[in-house]
Design an enzyme around this catalytic site. Structure first.
Site, PDB file in Angstrom:
ATOM      1  CE  LYS A   1     -47.184  25.167 -36.202  1.00 19.66           C
ATOM      2  NZ  LYS A   1     -46.768  24.025 -37.042  1.00 19.66           N
TER       3      LYS A   1
ATOM      4  NE  ARG B   1     -52.467  22.788 -40.279  1.00 20.51           N
ATOM      5  CZ  ARG B   1     -52.465  22.271 -39.069  1.00 20.51           C
ATOM      6  NH1 ARG B   1     -52.752  22.988 -38.032  1.00 20.51           N
ATOM      7  NH2 ARG B   1     -52.125  21.011 -38.901  1.00 20.51           N
TER       8      ARG B   1
ATOM      9  NE  ARG C   1     -45.353  15.741 -33.223  1.00 23.15           N
ATOM     10  CZ  ARG C   1     -45.958  16.760 -33.824  1.00 23.15           C
ATOM     11  NH1 ARG C   1     -45.492  17.988 -33.663  1.00 23.15           N
ATOM     12  NH2 ARG C   1     -46.975  16.562 -34.604  1.00 23.15           N
TER      13      ARG C   1
ATOM     14  NE  ARG D   1     -50.130  14.821 -33.061  1.00 23.29           N
ATOM     15  CZ  ARG D   1     -49.968  16.083 -33.439  1.00 23.29           C
ATOM     16  NH1 ARG D   1     -49.455  16.961 -32.600  1.00 23.29           N
ATOM     17  NH2 ARG D   1     -50.308  16.470 -34.642  1.00 23.29           N
TER      18      ARG D   1
ATOM     19  NE  ARG E   1     -49.955  16.196 -39.683  1.00 23.81           N
ATOM     20  CZ  ARG E   1     -49.278  16.103 -38.542  1.00 23.81           C
ATOM     21  NH1 ARG E   1     -48.654  14.991 -38.240  1.00 23.81           N
ATOM     22  NH2 ARG E   1     -49.214  17.106 -37.715  1.00 23.81           N
TER      23      ARG E   1
HETATM   24  P1  AMP Z   1     -51.803  19.868 -35.625  1.00 25.55           P
HETATM   25  O1  AMP Z   1     -51.729  19.310 -34.249  1.00 25.55           O
HETATM   26  O2  AMP Z   1     -51.859  21.372 -35.626  1.00 25.55           O
HETATM   27  O3  AMP Z   1     -50.730  19.320 -36.525  1.00 25.55           O
HETATM   28  O4  AMP Z   1     -53.221  19.399 -36.244  1.00 25.55           O
HETATM   29  C1  AMP Z   1     -53.524  18.030 -36.419  1.00 25.55           C
HETATM   30  C2  AMP Z   1     -54.612  17.888 -37.475  1.00 25.55           C
HETATM   31  O5  AMP Z   1     -55.799  18.608 -37.071  1.00 25.55           O
HETATM   32  C3  AMP Z   1     -54.265  18.469 -38.836  1.00 25.55           C
HETATM   33  O6  AMP Z   1     -53.535  17.559 -39.639  1.00 25.55           O
HETATM   34  C4  AMP Z   1     -55.653  18.755 -39.412  1.00 25.55           C
HETATM   35  O7  AMP Z   1     -56.260  17.555 -39.868  1.00 25.55           O
HETATM   36  C5  AMP Z   1     -56.420  19.226 -38.195  1.00 25.55           C
HETATM   37  N1  AMP Z   1     -56.328  20.707 -38.022  1.00 25.55           N
HETATM   38  C6  AMP Z   1     -55.699  21.382 -37.009  1.00 25.55           C
HETATM   39  N2  AMP Z   1     -55.823  22.719 -37.168  1.00 25.55           N
HETATM   40  C7  AMP Z   1     -56.541  22.898 -38.306  1.00 25.55           C
HETATM   41  C8  AMP Z   1     -56.990  24.048 -39.018  1.00 25.55           C
HETATM   42  N3  AMP Z   1     -56.711  25.306 -38.604  1.00 25.55           N
HETATM   43  N4  AMP Z   1     -57.709  23.850 -40.160  1.00 25.55           N
HETATM   44  C9  AMP Z   1     -58.007  22.603 -40.604  1.00 25.55           C
HETATM   45  N5  AMP Z   1     -57.601  21.482 -39.999  1.00 25.55           N
HETATM   46  C10 AMP Z   1     -56.869  21.609 -38.851  1.00 25.55           C
END
Ligand code: AMP
Length: 215
Positions: free
Chosen positions: A13, A88, A124, A157, A168
Site C-alpha cells: 500500500k 483499521r 522490507r 522496521r 499482525r
Molecule cells: P502500519 O505502518 O500501517 O502497518 O502500522 C504499524 C502499526 O501502527 C500497526 O501494527 C498498529 O500497531 C499501529 N496502527 C497504525 N494504524 C493504526 C490504526 N488505524 N488503528 C490502530 N493501530 C494502528
C-alpha cells in the site's frame, strides 16, 4: 479523490499510495507513519502507541481517530487524500463516517495471500531519513544499502520480525478485513490483485481509479 487504501500489512500500500498521490496530487496519510514519528520523538502519544505497535497490536481506536481527525482538517487535504492504515477496525470506519460523512469516495482493497505477505515483509526495508520503502528482492534501492532518494540508512522496521508479522496478520484477518464488507455495503469497495510486479499492480490500480499514468 478521497481514498481509503485497504489490504494486509505488507500488501504494498505504501509503495502504490505514493504513485497515486503523485498522479492525483493529493497527500497520503499513514497512521502507522504518524505513530512511528511520535514514538521516535518520545511524545505522550508515542509512549502510549509503542506499548501496542511493538507487539503488533492495534493502538486503541480513540487515540488513532483523534490524530486522523486533526490531520484531515489541514489545508493540503482540501482536494482529497489517501488514507493508508486507517481505518483499521469497523469502529474506526464508522467513527470516520460519523465525523465526516463525505470522508470517503472509494475504498480500494489490495488483495495479497498470506504466504506472499510473509516473504515481502521479512525483506522490507525503510529509509531512516525520508521513510521511502524498498524490498531487498522485489524493489531494491539502486544504491544497495542506502536510500537512492536521499542517501539515508535503510533499516528493518521493529514490527517486521516474523513473530510480530504473524501477529499482525491475525489481527488483520480478525479486525481489519471486516471493513471490506462495511465499504461493500456502501457501494464504495473496489478490489485489485496485489500480486505481480510493482508496475503491473500500479497499472491495475490506476485503471480501477480511472487515473492516467500521464497525469
Ligand atoms: P502500519 O505502518 O500501517 O502497518 O502500522 C504499524 C502499526 O501502527 C500497526 O501494527 C498498529 O500497531 C499501529 N496502527 C497504525 N494504524 C493504526 C490504526 N488505524 N488503528 C490502530 N493501530 C494502528
Amino acid at each position: 479523490m478521497k481514498l481509503v487504501f485497504l489490504g494486509p500489512p505488507g500488501a504494498g500500500k505504501g509503495t502504490q499510495a505514493a504513485f497515486i498521490a503523485e498522479a492525483a496530487k493529493i497527500p497520503t496519510i499513514s497512521t502507522g507513519a504518524m505513530l512511528r514519528e511520535a514514538i521516535a520523538n518520545k511524545t505522550e502519544l508515542g509512549k502510549t502507541a509503542e506499548a501496542y505497535t511493538s507487539k503488533g497490536e492495534l493502538v486503541p481506536d480513540e487515540v488513532v481517530i483523534g490524530i486522523v481527525k486533526d490531520r484531515l482538517t489541514e489545508a493540503d487535504c482540501k482536494n482529497g487524500y489517501i488514507l493508508d492504515g486507517f481505518p483499521r477496525t469497523v469502529a474506526q470506519a464508522q467513527a470516520l463516517d460519523d465525523m465526516l460523512p463525505d470522508a470517503i469516495d472509494v475504498a480500494l482493497s489490495l488483495e495479497v495471500p498470506d504466504e506472499a505477505i510473509i516473504e515481502r515483509l521479512t525483506g522490507r526495508r525503510e529509509c531512516k531519513n525520508c521513510k521511502a520503502t524498498f524490498h531487498i528482492k522485489n524493489n531494491p534501492s539502486a544504491k544497495g544499502d542506502v536510500c537512492d532518494k536521499c542517501g539515508g540508512e535503510l533499516i528493518q522496521r521493529a514490527d517486521d520480525s516474523l513473530e510480530t508479522i504473524q501477529n499482525r496478520m491475525s489481527v488483520y484477518h480478525a479486525q481489519t478485513e471486516p471493513i471490506k464488507d462495511y465499504y461493500k455495503d456502501c457501494g464504495k469497495l473496489k478490489c485489485v490483485n496485489g500480486v505481480g510486479s510493482v508496475e503491473e499492480i500500479k497499472a491495475a490500480l490506476f485503471s480501477a481509479l480511472g487515473l492516467s499514468e500521464a497525469l
